[in-house]
Design a protein around this motif. Structure first.
Motif, short mmCIF file in Angstrom:
data_model
loop_
_atom_site.label_atom_id
_atom_site.label_comp_id
_atom_site.label_asym_id
_atom_site.label_seq_id
_atom_site.Cartn_x
_atom_site.Cartn_y
_atom_site.Cartn_z
N GLY A 110 39.41 41.57 44.34
CA GLY A 110 39.37 41.89 45.76
C GLY A 110 39.96 40.84 46.67
O GLY A 110 40.44 41.15 47.74
N GLY A 111 39.94 39.60 46.27
CA GLY A 111 40.39 38.53 47.15
C GLY A 111 41.88 38.30 47.10
O GLY A 111 42.65 39.09 46.57
N LYS A 169 39.62 52.13 38.96
CA LYS A 169 38.51 51.17 39.00
C LYS A 169 37.31 51.62 38.18
O LYS A 169 36.41 50.83 37.95
N ALA A 172 44.07 46.16 41.70
CA ALA A 172 42.85 46.49 42.44
C ALA A 172 42.95 47.79 43.23
O ALA A 172 42.04 48.13 43.98
N SER A 228 34.94 46.66 35.05
CA SER A 228 33.59 46.22 35.37
C SER A 228 33.50 45.82 36.85
O SER A 228 34.51 45.50 37.48
N GLY A 229 32.30 45.81 37.38
CA GLY A 229 32.10 45.45 38.78
C GLY A 229 32.54 44.04 39.07
O GLY A 229 33.13 43.76 40.11
N ALA A 230 32.27 43.12 38.13
CA ALA A 230 32.67 41.73 38.31
C ALA A 230 34.19 41.61 38.38
O ALA A 230 34.74 40.86 39.19
N ARG A 231 34.86 42.38 37.55
CA ARG A 231 36.32 42.34 37.53
C ARG A 231 36.90 42.89 38.84
O ARG A 231 37.85 42.31 39.39
N VAL A 232 36.31 43.97 39.34
CA VAL A 232 36.79 44.56 40.59
C VAL A 232 36.56 43.59 41.74
O VAL A 232 37.41 43.44 42.63
N ARG A 233 35.42 42.90 41.76
CA ARG A 233 35.15 41.92 42.83
C ARG A 233 36.13 40.77 42.78
O ARG A 233 36.59 40.28 43.82
N LYS A 234 36.48 40.32 41.59
CA LYS A 234 37.44 39.22 41.46
C LYS A 234 38.84 39.63 41.92
O LYS A 234 39.60 38.82 42.43
#
Length: 66
Positions: A45-46, A33, A29, A37-43
């Motif tokens: 993040g945690g 980037k 992460a 994809s945006g969904a992959r980057v959000r996942k």
């Protein structure tokens, strides 16, 4: 028998919660980037919970300092 020393590399990367779970950041992460994809980057993040034998090993290596 001498005391165990805390593995500083592990203590900087992982954290033990109040209930004894081992938390770590998800890899991948930090950079590159643009092509993810945006969904992959959000996942990414945690935080992630380390489970199984690896979690037990990490607790032993972090035990003296925690």
């Amino acid at each position: 028998m001498p005391k165990l020393k805390t593995r500083k590399s592990i203590s900087k990367r992982m954290k033990i919660t109040k209930n004894g779970k081992v938390m770590r950041r998800k890899p991948g992460a930090r950079h590159y980037k643009v092509h993810k994809s945006g969904a992959r980057v959000r996942k990414l993040g945690g935080v992630d919970i380390v489970r199984g034998k690896l979690a037990k090993t990490m607790k032993v290596l972090m035990a003296p300092g925690q």
